[in-house]
Motif scaffolding. Structure first.
Motif, PDB file in Angstrom:
ATOM      1  N   LEU A  75     119.176 121.104   7.988  1.00  0.00           N
ATOM      2  CA  LEU A  75     120.285 121.645   8.774  1.00  0.00           C
ATOM      3  C   LEU A  75     119.847 122.084  10.169  1.00  0.00           C
ATOM      4  N   TYR A  76     118.579 122.464  10.297  1.00  0.00           N
ATOM      5  CA  TYR A  76     118.076 122.896  11.603  1.00  0.00           C
ATOM      6  C   TYR A  76     117.125 121.874  12.216  1.00  0.00           C
ATOM      7  N   ASP A  77     117.303 120.611  11.888  1.00  0.00           N
ATOM      8  CA  ASP A  77     116.501 119.576  12.553  1.00  0.00           C
ATOM      9  C   ASP A  77     116.790 119.566  14.048  1.00  0.00           C
ATOM     10  N   LEU A  78     117.995 119.963  14.413  1.00  0.00           N
ATOM     11  CA  LEU A  78     118.387 120.121  15.812  1.00  0.00           C
ATOM     12  C   LEU A  78     119.369 121.279  15.866  1.00  0.00           C
ATOM     13  N   ILE A  79     119.083 122.258  16.706  1.00  0.00           N
ATOM     14  CA  ILE A  79     120.004 123.385  16.871  1.00  0.00           C
ATOM     15  C   ILE A  79     120.189 123.689  18.352  1.00  0.00           C
ATOM     16  N   ILE A  80     121.388 124.133  18.674  1.00  0.00           N
ATOM     17  CA  ILE A  80     121.713 124.589  20.013  1.00  0.00           C
ATOM     18  C   ILE A  80     122.053 126.066  19.896  1.00  0.00           C
ATOM     19  N   VAL A  81     121.400 126.878  20.683  1.00  0.00           N
ATOM     20  CA  VAL A  81     121.642 128.314  20.658  1.00  0.00           C
ATOM     21  C   VAL A  81     122.894 128.612  21.478  1.00  0.00           C
ATOM     22  N   VAL A  82     123.859 129.254  20.823  1.00  0.00           N
ATOM     23  CA  VAL A  82     125.094 129.678  21.477  1.00  0.00           C
ATOM     24  C   VAL A  82     124.879 131.097  21.992  1.00  0.00           C
ATOM     25  N   GLY A  83     125.259 131.345  23.232  1.00  0.00           N
ATOM     26  CA  GLY A  83     125.041 132.641  23.862  1.00  0.00           C
ATOM     27  C   GLY A  83     126.018 133.707  23.410  1.00  0.00           C
ATOM     28  N   TYR A  84     126.080 133.914  22.107  1.00  0.00           N
ATOM     29  CA  TYR A  84     126.957 134.944  21.545  1.00  0.00           C
ATOM     30  C   TYR A  84     126.142 136.213  21.273  1.00  0.00           C
ATOM     31  N   ASN A  85     126.615 137.351  21.748  1.00  0.00           N
ATOM     32  CA  ASN A  85     126.003 138.665  21.494  1.00  0.00           C
ATOM     33  C   ASN A  85     124.524 138.679  21.870  1.00  0.00           C
ATOM     34  N   ASP A  86     124.205 138.060  22.998  1.00  0.00           N
ATOM     35  CA  ASP A  86     122.786 137.983  23.341  1.00  0.00           C
ATOM     36  C   ASP A  86     122.405 138.661  24.652  1.00  0.00           C
ATOM     37  N   VAL A  87     123.325 138.848  25.566  1.00  0.00           N
ATOM     38  CA  VAL A  87     122.974 139.491  26.828  1.00  0.00           C
ATOM     39  C   VAL A  87     123.014 141.008  26.666  1.00  0.00           C
ATOM     40  N   GLN A  88     124.143 141.538  26.320  1.00  0.00           N
ATOM     41  CA  GLN A  88     124.257 142.949  25.945  1.00  0.00           C
ATOM     42  C   GLN A  88     124.530 142.956  24.448  1.00  0.00           C
ATOM     43  N   ARG A  89     123.455 142.996  23.676  1.00  0.00           N
ATOM     44  CA  ARG A  89     123.585 142.897  22.230  1.00  0.00           C
ATOM     45  C   ARG A  89     124.226 144.155  21.658  1.00  0.00           C
ATOM     46  N   SER A  90     125.142 143.946  20.734  1.00  0.00           N
ATOM     47  CA  SER A  90     125.755 145.045  19.995  1.00  0.00           C
ATOM     48  C   SER A  90     125.326 144.932  18.547  1.00  0.00           C
ATOM     49  N   ARG A  91     124.797 146.015  18.014  1.00  0.00           N
ATOM     50  CA  ARG A  91     124.368 146.007  16.613  1.00  0.00           C
ATOM     51  C   ARG A  91     125.524 145.644  15.702  1.00  0.00           C
ATOM     52  N   ARG A  92     125.206 144.812  14.719  1.00  0.00           N
ATOM     53  CA  ARG A  92     126.133 144.368  13.691  1.00  0.00           C
ATOM     54  C   ARG A  92     127.261 143.465  14.190  1.00  0.00           C
ATOM     55  N   GLY A 147     130.492 135.776   7.877  1.00  0.00           N
ATOM     56  CA  GLY A 147     130.743 134.353   7.675  1.00  0.00           C
ATOM     57  C   GLY A 147     131.755 133.760   8.630  1.00  0.00           C
ATOM     58  N   ALA A 148     132.094 134.470   9.701  1.00  0.00           N
ATOM     59  CA  ALA A 148     133.083 133.985  10.668  1.00  0.00           C
ATOM     60  C   ALA A 148     132.397 133.376  11.889  1.00  0.00           C
ATOM     61  N   THR A 149     133.068 132.402  12.475  1.00  0.00           N
ATOM     62  CA  THR A 149     132.647 131.831  13.747  1.00  0.00           C
ATOM     63  C   THR A 149     133.363 132.608  14.846  1.00  0.00           C
ATOM     64  N   PRO A 150     132.623 133.101  15.847  1.00  0.00           N
ATOM     65  CA  PRO A 150     133.240 133.973  16.849  1.00  0.00           C
ATOM     66  C   PRO A 150     134.107 133.229  17.873  1.00  0.00           C
ATOM     67  N   ILE A 151     135.341 133.715  18.043  1.00  0.00           N
ATOM     68  CA  ILE A 151     136.250 133.184  19.053  1.00  0.00           C
ATOM     69  C   ILE A 151     135.781 133.656  20.423  1.00  0.00           C
ATOM     70  N   GLY A 152     135.846 132.781  21.401  1.00  0.00           N
ATOM     71  CA  GLY A 152     135.508 133.180  22.762  1.00  0.00           C
ATOM     72  C   GLY A 152     134.890 132.034  23.546  1.00  0.00           C
ATOM     73  N   ARG A 153     134.407 132.368  24.722  1.00  0.00           N
ATOM     74  CA  ARG A 153     133.726 131.410  25.593  1.00  0.00           C
ATOM     75  C   ARG A 153     132.278 131.851  25.695  1.00  0.00           C
ATOM     76  N   TRP A 154     131.365 130.978  25.245  1.00  0.00           N
ATOM     77  CA  TRP A 154     129.950 131.336  25.146  1.00  0.00           C
ATOM     78  C   TRP A 154     129.096 130.284  25.845  1.00  0.00           C
ATOM     79  N   ALA A 155     128.074 130.743  26.516  1.00  0.00           N
ATOM     80  CA  ALA A 155     127.137 129.844  27.194  1.00  0.00           C
ATOM     81  C   ALA A 155     126.316 129.066  26.167  1.00  0.00           C
ATOM     82  N   GLN A 212     126.892 125.015  31.130  1.00  0.00           N
ATOM     83  CA  GLN A 212     128.096 124.670  30.383  1.00  0.00           C
ATOM     84  C   GLN A 212     128.397 125.749  29.356  1.00  0.00           C
ATOM     85  N   ASP A 213     129.687 125.914  29.067  1.00  0.00           N
ATOM     86  CA  ASP A 213     130.137 126.888  28.084  1.00  0.00           C
ATOM     87  C   ASP A 213     130.733 126.179  26.880  1.00  0.00           C
TER      88      ASP A 213
END
Length: 173
Positions: free
Chosen positions: A107-124, A40-48, A163-164
């Protein structure tokens, strides 16, 4: 674009884009630098900012510089950590756990995909981190960022490829 919060445990924040600011809801557990699936946390960082999806039966095609696709009733997003398609778009019915993008609650009438854990995916490490439409009362999300529908439409119109999104604690001056 920056997302700021008053403290790491708050589920509310502000999206800042240039000089504009938009209130937003964050994950029910606030921010985390060690995001885990289901926490339930929002990930801290810089994401595409990867792409946008929209419900063509509910809103007009938004103007944006991001790649854009209409959501279909079969669209989903895999959130099963051991599945080869973890944190990837999938089609329903799907053999593993996968969130449905075609939702009844708007809630998903419009969504933007954040590039979190998507290039080198780590399980969990977390999946399906989106910017999407907030509930009227800005209820906390499962880890996403949620804005008022009109604010999100305005924001996606300002977005361009490359943009990030920076998610982190706000430093009050």
């Amino acid at each position: 674009m920056t997302v700021n919060v008053k403290n790491a445990h708050a589920a509310v924040g502000v999206v800042q884009f240039d000089s504009r600011q938009f209130p937003c809801a964050l994950g029910r557990s606030g921010l985390s630098s060690i995001k885990m699936e289901g926490d339930g946390a929002t990930p801290i960082g810089r994401w595409a900012l990867r792409r946008a999806y929209y419900r063509a039966d509910r809103i007009q095609r938004p103007i944006t510089g991001l790649p854009l696709q209409a959501i279909r009733p079969t669209d989903g997003w895999c959130d099963a950590p051991c599945d080869p398609n973890y944190n990837r778009p999938v089609s329903h019915p799907y053999r593993a756990s996968a969130e449905r993008l075609w939702r009844h609650d708007h809630l998903y009438d419009l969504i933007i995909v954040v590039g979190y854990n998507d290039v080198q995916r780590s399980r969990r490490r977390g999946s399906a981190i989106f910017i999407h439409v907030a509930t009227p009362d800005f209820a906390p999300t499962e880890g996403c960022i949620a804005l008022r529908r009109n604010d999100l439409i305005q924001l996606v119109g300002m977005m361009r490829p490359g943009q990030d999104l920076h998610i982190g604690p706000y430093h009050w001056r």
